[in-house]
Design a protein around this motif. Structure first.
Motif, PDB file in Angstrom:
ATOM      1  N   LYS A  47      15.987  18.527  -8.871  1.00  0.00           N
ATOM      2  CA  LYS A  47      15.133  17.393  -8.497  1.00  0.00           C
ATOM      3  C   LYS A  47      13.672  17.830  -8.485  1.00  0.00           C
ATOM      4  CE  LYS A  47      15.351  15.895  -4.231  1.00  0.00           C
ATOM      5  NZ  LYS A  47      15.889  15.181  -3.051  1.00  0.00           N
ATOM      6  N   ILE A  48      12.834  17.056  -9.173  1.00  0.00           N
ATOM      7  CA  ILE A  48      11.386  17.271  -9.132  1.00  0.00           C
ATOM      8  C   ILE A  48      10.783  16.165  -8.271  1.00  0.00           C
ATOM      9  CG2 ILE A  48       9.243  17.404 -10.438  1.00  0.00           C
ATOM     10  CD1 ILE A  48      10.846  18.250 -12.872  1.00  0.00           C
ATOM     11  N   ILE A  49      10.130  16.534  -7.188  1.00  0.00           N
ATOM     12  CA  ILE A  49       9.477  15.556  -6.329  1.00  0.00           C
ATOM     13  C   ILE A  49       8.021  15.435  -6.759  1.00  0.00           C
ATOM     14  CG2 ILE A  49       8.831  14.943  -3.970  1.00  0.00           C
ATOM     15  CD1 ILE A  49      11.250  16.432  -2.972  1.00  0.00           C
ATOM     16  N   ALA A  50       7.635  14.233  -7.208  1.00  0.00           N
ATOM     17  CA  ALA A  50       6.268  13.977  -7.660  1.00  0.00           C
ATOM     18  C   ALA A  50       5.448  13.416  -6.509  1.00  0.00           C
ATOM     19  CB  ALA A  50       6.269  13.001  -8.828  1.00  0.00           C
ATOM     20  N   ALA A  51       4.265  14.001  -6.302  1.00  0.00           N
ATOM     21  CA  ALA A  51       3.443  13.626  -5.147  1.00  0.00           C
ATOM     22  C   ALA A  51       2.584  12.400  -5.391  1.00  0.00           C
ATOM     23  CB  ALA A  51       2.554  14.801  -4.736  1.00  0.00           C
ATOM     24  N   GLN A  52       2.562  11.899  -6.628  1.00  0.00           N
ATOM     25  CA  GLN A  52       1.793  10.689  -6.918  1.00  0.00           C
ATOM     26  C   GLN A  52       2.718   9.577  -7.406  1.00  0.00           C
ATOM     27  OE1 GLN A  52       0.148  13.794  -7.574  1.00  0.00           O
ATOM     28  NE2 GLN A  52      -0.880  13.226  -5.674  1.00  0.00           N
ATOM     29  N   ALA A  53       2.191   8.355  -7.399  1.00  0.00           N
ATOM     30  CA  ALA A  53       2.996   7.182  -7.728  1.00  0.00           C
ATOM     31  C   ALA A  53       3.221   7.067  -9.235  1.00  0.00           C
ATOM     32  CB  ALA A  53       2.297   5.929  -7.201  1.00  0.00           C
ATOM     33  N   ASN A  58       0.369  12.479 -13.107  1.00  0.00           N
ATOM     34  CA  ASN A  58       1.335  13.311 -12.388  1.00  0.00           C
ATOM     35  C   ASN A  58       2.761  12.847 -12.673  1.00  0.00           C
ATOM     36  OD1 ASN A  58       2.877  13.536  -9.438  1.00  0.00           O
ATOM     37  ND2 ASN A  58       1.734  15.366 -10.001  1.00  0.00           N
ATOM     38  N   ASP A  59       2.993  11.559 -12.535  1.00  0.00           N
ATOM     39  CA  ASP A  59       4.321  10.998 -12.770  1.00  0.00           C
ATOM     40  C   ASP A  59       4.716  11.121 -14.240  1.00  0.00           C
ATOM     41  OD1 ASP A  59       6.632   9.113 -11.932  1.00  0.00           O
ATOM     42  OD2 ASP A  59       5.696   8.050 -13.599  1.00  0.00           O
ATOM     43  N   ALA A  60       3.775  10.818 -15.142  1.00  0.00           N
ATOM     44  CA  ALA A  60       4.074  10.891 -16.577  1.00  0.00           C
ATOM     45  C   ALA A  60       4.431  12.312 -16.986  1.00  0.00           C
ATOM     46  CB  ALA A  60       2.880  10.393 -17.388  1.00  0.00           C
ATOM     47  N   THR A  61       3.689  13.290 -16.470  1.00  0.00           N
ATOM     48  CA  THR A  61       3.970  14.695 -16.777  1.00  0.00           C
ATOM     49  C   THR A  61       5.324  15.100 -16.222  1.00  0.00           C
ATOM     50  OG1 THR A  61       1.603  15.211 -16.741  1.00  0.00           O
ATOM     51  CG2 THR A  61       3.127  17.064 -16.565  1.00  0.00           C
ATOM     52  N   ALA A  62       5.608  14.691 -14.992  1.00  0.00           N
ATOM     53  CA  ALA A  62       6.874  15.038 -14.348  1.00  0.00           C
ATOM     54  C   ALA A  62       8.062  14.515 -15.149  1.00  0.00           C
ATOM     55  CB  ALA A  62       6.907  14.493 -12.928  1.00  0.00           C
ATOM     56  N   ARG A  63       7.993  13.277 -15.590  1.00  0.00           N
ATOM     57  CA  ARG A  63       9.135  12.666 -16.283  1.00  0.00           C
ATOM     58  C   ARG A  63       9.340  13.254 -17.685  1.00  0.00           C
ATOM     59  NH1 ARG A  63      11.237   8.872 -13.161  1.00  0.00           N
ATOM     60  NH2 ARG A  63       9.935   8.272 -11.380  1.00  0.00           N
ATOM     61  N   VAL A  79      13.449  12.882 -11.358  1.00  0.00           N
ATOM     62  CA  VAL A  79      12.146  12.817 -10.706  1.00  0.00           C
ATOM     63  C   VAL A  79      12.206  11.812  -9.572  1.00  0.00           C
ATOM     64  CG1 VAL A  79       9.695  12.233 -10.968  1.00  0.00           C
ATOM     65  CG2 VAL A  79      10.912  13.434 -12.814  1.00  0.00           C
ATOM     66  N   GLU A  80      11.689  12.213  -8.433  1.00  0.00           N
ATOM     67  CA  GLU A  80      11.617  11.332  -7.263  1.00  0.00           C
ATOM     68  C   GLU A  80      10.157  11.271  -6.803  1.00  0.00           C
ATOM     69  OE1 GLU A  80      12.844  11.701  -2.595  1.00  0.00           O
ATOM     70  OE2 GLU A  80      14.392  12.195  -4.066  1.00  0.00           O
ATOM     71  N   ASN A  81       9.579  10.077  -6.714  1.00  0.00           N
ATOM     72  CA  ASN A  81       8.186   9.921  -6.291  1.00  0.00           C
ATOM     73  C   ASN A  81       8.099   9.794  -4.777  1.00  0.00           C
ATOM     74  OD1 ASN A  81       8.494   8.360  -9.093  1.00  0.00           O
ATOM     75  ND2 ASN A  81       6.446   9.233  -8.981  1.00  0.00           N
ATOM     76  N   ARG A  82       7.259  10.658  -4.177  1.00  0.00           N
ATOM     77  CA  ARG A  82       6.995  10.571  -2.732  1.00  0.00           C
ATOM     78  C   ARG A  82       5.492  10.697  -2.494  1.00  0.00           C
ATOM     79  NH1 ARG A  82      11.459  14.033   0.729  1.00  0.00           N
ATOM     80  NH2 ARG A  82      13.265  13.705  -0.632  1.00  0.00           N
ATOM     81  N   PRO A  83       4.723   9.670  -2.852  1.00  0.00           N
ATOM     82  CA  PRO A  83       3.275   9.752  -2.655  1.00  0.00           C
ATOM     83  C   PRO A  83       2.896   9.591  -1.192  1.00  0.00           C
ATOM     84  CG  PRO A  83       3.886   7.580  -3.460  1.00  0.00           C
ATOM     85  CD  PRO A  83       5.150   8.400  -3.469  1.00  0.00           C
ATOM     86  N   VAL A 195     -17.238   4.279  -2.625  1.00  0.00           N
ATOM     87  CA  VAL A 195     -16.226   3.309  -2.203  1.00  0.00           C
ATOM     88  C   VAL A 195     -14.873   3.977  -2.416  1.00  0.00           C
ATOM     89  CG1 VAL A 195     -15.255   1.006  -2.535  1.00  0.00           C
ATOM     90  CG2 VAL A 195     -17.706   1.406  -2.956  1.00  0.00           C
ATOM     91  N   ASN A 196     -14.138   4.245  -1.326  1.00  0.00           N
ATOM     92  CA  ASN A 196     -12.880   4.985  -1.419  1.00  0.00           C
ATOM     93  C   ASN A 196     -11.695   4.062  -1.690  1.00  0.00           C
ATOM     94  OD1 ASN A 196     -13.803   7.686  -0.900  1.00  0.00           O
ATOM     95  ND2 ASN A 196     -14.175   7.069   1.211  1.00  0.00           N
ATOM     96  N   TYR A 197     -10.800   4.531  -2.554  1.00  0.00           N
ATOM     97  CA  TYR A 197      -9.583   3.807  -2.898  1.00  0.00           C
ATOM     98  C   TYR A 197      -8.374   4.718  -2.701  1.00  0.00           C
ATOM     99  CZ  TYR A 197     -12.627   0.360  -5.147  1.00  0.00           C
ATOM    100  OH  TYR A 197     -13.584  -0.589  -5.392  1.00  0.00           O
ATOM    101  N   LYS A 198      -7.219   4.101  -2.576  1.00  0.00           N
ATOM    102  CA  LYS A 198      -5.976   4.859  -2.496  1.00  0.00           C
ATOM    103  C   LYS A 198      -5.357   4.939  -3.886  1.00  0.00           C
ATOM    104  CE  LYS A 198      -4.987   3.807   2.336  1.00  0.00           C
ATOM    105  NZ  LYS A 198      -4.021   3.228   3.306  1.00  0.00           N
ATOM    106  N   GLY A 199      -5.942   5.780  -4.719  1.00  0.00           N
ATOM    107  CA  GLY A 199      -5.428   5.965  -6.058  1.00  0.00           C
ATOM    108  C   GLY A 199      -6.317   5.364  -7.125  1.00  0.00           C
ATOM    109  N   THR A 200      -6.021   5.739  -8.373  1.00  0.00           N
ATOM    110  CA  THR A 200      -6.826   5.284  -9.505  1.00  0.00           C
ATOM    111  C   THR A 200      -6.626   3.801  -9.801  1.00  0.00           C
ATOM    112  OG1 THR A 200      -6.676   7.490 -10.485  1.00  0.00           O
ATOM    113  CG2 THR A 200      -7.347   5.717 -11.938  1.00  0.00           C
ATOM    114  N   GLY A 201      -5.395   3.297  -9.632  1.00  0.00           N
ATOM    115  CA  GLY A 201      -5.087   1.915  -9.965  1.00  0.00           C
ATOM    116  C   GLY A 201      -6.007   0.889  -9.305  1.00  0.00           C
TER     117      GLY A 201
END
Length: 341
Positions: A47-53, A58-63, A79-83, A195-201
């Motif tokens: 199992k690879i736990i990915a720290a980003q959504a 991060n997710d694309a590389t993991a998968r 792959v399991e995402n746990r952001p 201006v801070n955001y929670k992620g690039t999206g």
């Protein structure tokens, strides 16, 4: 040879731990079962736990990596995402797992460097409780401006920001992008309102809507907006200049900006395991990660989309990367007094 983060940043402490481990291992030859487990690895799913959504580099590389590992190692790799919590939810889960090579972490390495500085309470010691295995660059990362901002290039942006504040979308507190912009303001006298955001999206969404003036990120998050003309690239802030992806777009160095803030704050997706992961397992995982860049079509596709031209860092190269980047991240973050509640 790939070593733990602890051995990279604190050689004396790592040596003491190795000596202690050697001494305990000699008692009754108790090392033999562990050696046998390493030789039998892998014999069950990984199992690879990915720290980003999902949707991130991060997710694309993991998968893509998981798909290659499945074929190469002969066992399912999921792959399991746990952001969340600056990557510490995922990192803590891996640090607490058995050091047997069946639970791995992939995370933005800057989050591992920054957590001890940004957070009041950190659930793990990022320099001791994890073993770095390989690091995939996030590639060519552009600074972009909204489509109707009245600037044609980086120099004009600085001129504008000296006359009136320019709003800057920041995909994460303590990001390399935030630290770069802080240093840029110091050196030029430009005014940047963060201006801070929670992620690039969410940041990209506001850029497209014209709610903020500029932003930055990897090509995974920025390419679609650039292609649609929703915003325009004016500078490469990380990675190499790319005539294929961003023709004619200069780097910090091209614009005359050098020094740790503009040279050392590189980003990557780092693969790690728990502390005390058997060396043979580390070696095999590093080899697989390195080979994936040339032997896996999905990995090659992801890296090409990101503008990555160098193979993943492993072994000594990975140690040097950590030694160069982590102190700069932490020093600049302390100087700014950044904290996350």
């Amino acid at each position: 040879m790939t070593t733990s983060i602890e051995s990279t940043l604190a050689p004396e402490a790592a040596q003491r731990r190795r000596l202690l481990g050697t001494g305990l291992g000699l008692l009754g030859a108790g090392w033999l079962p562990g050696l046998a487990r390493a030789q039998d690895w892998p014999s069950r799913p990984i199992k690879i736990i990915a720290a980003q959504a999902p949707g991130s580099s991060n997710d694309a590389t993991a998968r893509a990596l998981a798909e290659y590992m499945t074929g190469r190692l002969g066992v399912p790799v999921v792959v399991e995402n746990r952001p969340g919590a600056i990557g510490m939810i995922a990192a803590d889960a891996v640090a607490r797992s058995a050091p047997d090579g069946y639970t791995l972490l992939i995370t933005l390495h800057s989050q591992l460097a920054q957590a001890p500085v940004l957070l009041k309470k950190v659930p793990l010691d990022t320099t001791k409780d994890l073993t770095p295995i390989a690091a995939f660059s996030t590639g060519t990362s552009p600074m972009v401006v909204k489509k109707d901002l009245p600037v044609k290039n980086f120099k004009e942006l600085i001129e504008l920001a000296r006359k009136r504040p320019v709003s800057v979308g920041n995909y994460g507190i303590g990001s390399g992008w935030q630290l770069m912009m802080s240093q840029l303001a110091k050196q030029t006298g430009a005014k940047f309102d963060l201006v801070n955001y929670k992620g690039t999206g969410p940041m990209v969404f506001d850029l497209m809507a014209g709610n903020i003036d500029i932003g930055a990120g990897s090509m995974a998050g920025m390419a679609a907006g650039i292609q649609r003309g929703a915003f325009r690239p004016i500078l490469v802030i990380s990675g190499d200049r790319s005539e294929r992806l961003l023709p004619g777009i200069p780097t910090w160095a091209d614009e005359g900006f050098t020094g740790p803030a503009f040279e050392n704050l590189k980003e990557c997706n780092m693969v790690l395991g728990p502390a005390t992961l058997p060396k043979e397992v580390v070696r095999r995982l590093a080899e697989v990660a390195h080979d994936s860049a040339t032997k896996s079509e999905p990995v090659k596709t992801v890296l090409t989309q990101l503008g990555v031209e160098s193979p993943p860092w492993t072994g000594v190269e990975l140690q040097k990367f950590i030694q160069q980047t982590w102190p700069t991240y932490q020093k600049m973050t302390r100087e700014l007094g950044l904290m996350v509640e």
